[in-house]
Design an enzyme around this catalytic site. Structure first.
Site, PDB file in Angstrom:
ATOM      1  N   GLU A 174      -8.328   0.079  -3.041  1.00  0.00           N
ATOM      2  CA  GLU A 174      -9.627   0.653  -1.574  1.00  0.00           C
ATOM      3  C   GLU A 174     -10.908   1.972  -1.519  1.00  0.00           C
ATOM      4  OE1 GLU A 174      -6.553   0.932   1.581  1.00  0.00           O
ATOM      5  OE2 GLU A 174      -6.678  -1.109   1.953  1.00  0.00           O
ATOM      6  N   ARG A 229      -9.241   7.839  -0.681  1.00  0.00           N
ATOM      7  CA  ARG A 229     -10.416   8.576   0.067  1.00  0.00           C
ATOM      8  C   ARG A 229     -11.029   9.639   0.050  1.00  0.00           C
ATOM      9  NH1 ARG A 229     -10.016   7.720   6.269  1.00  0.00           N
ATOM     10  NH2 ARG A 229      -8.107   6.069   6.788  1.00  0.00           N
ATOM     11  N   ASP A 276      -0.424   4.565  -0.063  1.00  0.00           N
ATOM     12  CA  ASP A 276      -0.790   5.824   0.636  1.00  0.00           C
ATOM     13  C   ASP A 276      -0.223   6.672   1.371  1.00  0.00           C
ATOM     14  OD1 ASP A 276      -3.442   3.874   1.785  1.00  0.00           O
ATOM     15  OD2 ASP A 276      -2.825   4.666  -0.449  1.00  0.00           O
ATOM     16  N   HIS A 277       0.714   6.407   1.959  1.00  0.00           N
ATOM     17  CA  HIS A 277       1.313   7.183   2.849  1.00  0.00           C
ATOM     18  C   HIS A 277       2.874   7.614   1.899  1.00  0.00           C
ATOM     19  CE1 HIS A 277      -0.906   6.843   5.749  1.00  0.00           C
ATOM     20  NE2 HIS A 277      -1.128   5.300   5.856  1.00  0.00           N
ATOM     21  N   HIS A 325      -4.143  -4.665   7.897  1.00  0.00           N
ATOM     22  CA  HIS A 325      -3.593  -2.843   8.483  1.00  0.00           C
ATOM     23  C   HIS A 325      -2.651  -3.104  10.031  1.00  0.00           C
ATOM     24  CE1 HIS A 325      -4.443   1.065   9.495  1.00  0.00           C
ATOM     25  NE2 HIS A 325      -4.960   0.246  10.685  1.00  0.00           N
ATOM     26  N   GLY A 326      -1.624  -2.682   9.971  1.00  0.00           N
ATOM     27  CA  GLY A 326      -0.717  -2.274  11.104  1.00  0.00           C
ATOM     28  C   GLY A 326       0.151  -3.359  11.038  1.00  0.00           C
ATOM     29  N   ARG A 345      -6.697  13.008   1.454  1.00  0.00           N
ATOM     30  CA  ARG A 345      -5.877  12.978   2.585  1.00  0.00           C
ATOM     31  C   ARG A 345      -4.415  13.320   1.578  1.00  0.00           C
ATOM     32  NH1 ARG A 345      -6.986   9.882   7.510  1.00  0.00           N
ATOM     33  NH2 ARG A 345      -9.012  10.736   6.875  1.00  0.00           N
ATOM     34  N   HIS A 346      -4.314  11.780   0.934  1.00  0.00           N
ATOM     35  CA  HIS A 346      -3.155  10.919   0.607  1.00  0.00           C
ATOM     36  C   HIS A 346      -3.321  11.246  -1.093  1.00  0.00           C
ATOM     37  CE1 HIS A 346      -4.958   7.276   1.857  1.00  0.00           C
ATOM     38  NE2 HIS A 346      -4.307   7.297   2.582  1.00  0.00           N
ATOM     39  N   GLY A 384       1.560  -1.261   4.101  1.00  0.00           N
ATOM     40  CA  GLY A 384       1.900  -0.161   3.858  1.00  0.00           C
ATOM     41  C   GLY A 384       2.587   0.236   4.629  1.00  0.00           C
ATOM     42  N   HIS A 385       1.667   1.342   6.068  1.00  0.00           N
ATOM     43  CA  HIS A 385       2.415   2.131   6.565  1.00  0.00           C
ATOM     44  C   HIS A 385       4.173   1.569   6.915  1.00  0.00           C
ATOM     45  CE1 HIS A 385       3.803   4.271  10.099  1.00  0.00           C
ATOM     46  NE2 HIS A 385       3.076   5.249   9.656  1.00  0.00           N
ATOM     47  N   ASN A 438       0.741  -1.129   0.100  1.00  0.00           N
ATOM     48  CA  ASN A 438      -0.519  -0.085   0.329  1.00  0.00           C
ATOM     49  C   ASN A 438       1.004   1.266   0.329  1.00  0.00           C
ATOM     50  OD1 ASN A 438      -1.319   2.598   0.579  1.00  0.00           O
ATOM     51  ND2 ASN A 438      -2.763   1.143   2.019  1.00  0.00           N
ATOM     52  N   HIS A 447      -5.447   3.570  -1.355  1.00  0.00           N
ATOM     53  CA  HIS A 447      -6.404   3.568  -1.015  1.00  0.00           C
ATOM     54  C   HIS A 447      -7.113   5.004  -1.191  1.00  0.00           C
ATOM     55  CE1 HIS A 447      -9.277   4.737   3.262  1.00  0.00           C
ATOM     56  NE2 HIS A 447     -10.013   4.652   2.231  1.00  0.00           N
ATOM     57  N   GLU A 502     -10.617  -9.323   3.645  1.00  0.00           N
ATOM     58  CA  GLU A 502      -9.434  -8.704   4.315  1.00  0.00           C
ATOM     59  C   GLU A 502      -9.791  -8.508   5.633  1.00  0.00           C
ATOM     60  OE1 GLU A 502      -7.258  -6.561   2.436  1.00  0.00           O
ATOM     61  OE2 GLU A 502      -5.868  -5.150   4.247  1.00  0.00           O
ATOM     62  N   ARG A 557       3.623  18.496   1.183  1.00  0.00           N
ATOM     63  CA  ARG A 557       4.376  20.179   1.083  1.00  0.00           C
ATOM     64  C   ARG A 557       3.943  21.013   0.001  1.00  0.00           C
ATOM     65  NH1 ARG A 557       9.040  22.398   1.785  1.00  0.00           N
ATOM     66  NH2 ARG A 557       8.669  21.750   3.493  1.00  0.00           N
ATOM     67  N   THR A 603      -6.155   6.871  11.084  1.00  0.00           N
ATOM     68  CA  THR A 603      -6.321   5.946   9.700  1.00  0.00           C
ATOM     69  C   THR A 603      -7.412   5.280   9.772  1.00  0.00           C
ATOM     70  OG1 THR A 603      -4.978   3.936   8.962  1.00  0.00           O
ATOM     71  CG2 THR A 603      -4.873   4.577  11.241  1.00  0.00           C
ATOM     72  N   THR A 604      -7.277   3.815   9.198  1.00  0.00           N
ATOM     73  CA  THR A 604      -9.136   3.132   9.531  1.00  0.00           C
ATOM     74  C   THR A 604      -8.852   2.346  10.824  1.00  0.00           C
ATOM     75  OG1 THR A 604      -8.755   2.221   7.086  1.00  0.00           O
ATOM     76  CG2 THR A 604      -9.888   0.956   8.265  1.00  0.00           C
TER      77      THR A 604
HETATM   78  C1  LIG Z   1      -8.291  -0.706   5.361  1.00  0.00           C
HETATM   79  C2  LIG Z   1      -6.631   0.053   5.921  1.00  0.00           C
HETATM   80  O1  LIG Z   1      -6.507  -0.666   7.210  1.00  0.00           O
HETATM   81  C3  LIG Z   1      -5.900   0.440   5.283  1.00  0.00           C
HETATM   82  O2  LIG Z   1      -5.083   0.261   4.110  1.00  0.00           O
HETATM   83  C4  LIG Z   1      -6.267   1.985   4.816  1.00  0.00           C
HETATM   84  O3  LIG Z   1      -5.543   2.212   3.588  1.00  0.00           O
HETATM   85  C5  LIG Z   1      -6.195   2.660   6.411  1.00  0.00           C
HETATM   86  O4  LIG Z   1      -5.706   4.019   5.808  1.00  0.00           O
HETATM   87  P1  LIG Z   1      -4.761   4.842   5.620  1.00  0.00           P
HETATM   88  O5  LIG Z   1      -3.810   4.582   4.237  1.00  0.00           O
HETATM   89  O6  LIG Z   1      -5.492   5.527   5.513  1.00  0.00           O
HETATM   90  O7  LIG Z   1      -4.115   5.156   6.841  1.00  0.00           O
HETATM   91  N1  LIG Z   2      -5.164  -3.221   4.118  1.00  0.00           N
HETATM   92  C1  LIG Z   2      -4.934  -2.515   4.760  1.00  0.00           C
HETATM   93  C2  LIG Z   2      -2.835  -1.685   3.895  1.00  0.00           C
HETATM   94  O1  LIG Z   2      -3.966  -1.744   2.752  1.00  0.00           O
HETATM   95  C3  LIG Z   2      -2.150  -1.764   4.163  1.00  0.00           C
HETATM   96  O2  LIG Z   2      -2.678  -1.094   5.777  1.00  0.00           O
HETATM   97  P1  LIG Z   2      -1.169  -0.998   6.648  1.00  0.00           P
HETATM   98  O3  LIG Z   2      -0.090  -1.489   6.530  1.00  0.00           O
HETATM   99  O4  LIG Z   2      -0.842   0.944   5.877  1.00  0.00           O
HETATM  100  O5  LIG Z   2      -2.062  -0.262   8.137  1.00  0.00           O
END
Ligand SMILES: CC(=O)[C@@H](O)[C@H](O)COP(=O)(O)O
Ligand SMILES: NCC(=O)COP(=O)(O)O
Length: 245
Positions: free
Chosen positions: A74, A49, A13-14, A195-196, A53-54, A217-218, A11, A47, A155, A22, A104-105
């Site tokens: 997502e 949203r 997103d971040h 997630h996490g 936001r990202h 992702g994160h 993922n 994702h 998921e 910026r 976050t979710t």
């Molecule tokens: C659904 C999930 O758990 C994540 O994939 C989601 O993308 C979290 O949202 P953020 O990426 O905005 O933190």
């Molecule tokens: N659905 C989970 C995802 O795509 C990534 O979640 P995270 O690792 O950023 O918490």
């Protein structure tokens, strides 16, 4: 018999979070996605949203134009997002909950409480050739609803496991995830999780044979700030292989 291959969905997103901080044109989540795929990611998750936001709409469009691996979009269960998905046609959609004020979710989508709506959205996405996954807490009531919805994938939200402050709590949450994954698999649903997840907690979840995809992702993006996205993906994939056995 060895367990089925465990796929890694990255993922990005971040990467976009850093860019949006910026309002600059960099870093580019699409470039990160290409590097992640080259490093071994089996799919890319973004994702889109409602508050943008990202990830931006153009990120999704550009990613779909260049990605050599499947894209998992997502999105919230809204008419706007369904229309976007049907127009852009990612390989996969994962339906997730969204609350404007969340960082976050915070949990899984309530399928049981809106089954007709979920069924209709799954049908609309399937009609566009999109395979739908439902992002749910490992709750038996939600599993029954996932089965009734006809969605081919789900998921498991691993947030309670990942965010557990104590080993005992994490261990208890792991048992819930493991049992849920087995029931979902027995019901014929393809089981993903996310997630996490990070380098310290992923191996145990990777060891659940009924789970065939992890979306992360994160933690990968955070590690990428130190070692680069390619190395961060390789590290996570190695940890997943260790857990898979
Ligand atoms: C659904 C999930 O758990 C994540 O994939 C989601 O993308 C979290 O949202 P953020 O990426 O905005 O933190
Ligand atoms: N659905 C989970 C995802 O795509 C990534 O979640 P995270 O690792 O950023 O918490």
């Amino acid at each position: 018999m060895s367990p089925p291959e465990l796929r890694l969905g990255v993922n990005v997103d971040h990467v976009a979070t850093v860019r949006q901080a910026r309002g600059a044109p960099y870093p580019d989540p699409v470039e990160a996605a290409l590097i992640a795929a080259h490093a071994g990611a089996h799919s890319i998750t973004v994702h889109l949203r409602e508050d943008r936001r990202h990830i931006q709409d153009h990120d999704v469009q550009r990613l779909l134009a260049v990605s050599k691996v499947p894209v998992n979009l997502e999105m919230a269960v809204t008419d706007e997002m369904v229309a976007i998905a049907r127009r852009l046609k990612p390989a996969y959609v994962c339906l997730v909950p969204e609350k404007r004020e969340e960082r976050t979710t915070e949990g899984g989508l309530d399928i049981a409480g809106q089954l007709p709506r979920i069924r209709a959205v799954c049908d609309a996405l399937a009609d566009a050739g999109i395979v739908t996954s439902l992002f749910v807490d490992p709750d038996p009531q939600q599993l029954e609803a996932c089965i009734a919805s006809g969605a081919p994938h789900l998921e498991i939200h691993t947030g309670r496991y990942a965010d557990a402050a104590h080993f005992e709590t994490a261990a208890a949450e792991f048992v819930v995830i493991d049992q849920f994954a087995k029931l979902a698999h027995q019901a014929g649903i393809e089981v993903h999780a996310g997630h996490g997840l990070n380098l310290h907690n992923v191996a145990a979840v990777a060891g659940i044979a009924e789970i065939v995809e992890l979306n992360i992702g994160h933690a990968i993006v955070a590690r990428a700030l130190m070692v680069g996205i390619g190395e961060a993906v390789r590290e996570m994939a190695a940890e997943m292989r260790k857990g898979r056995g």
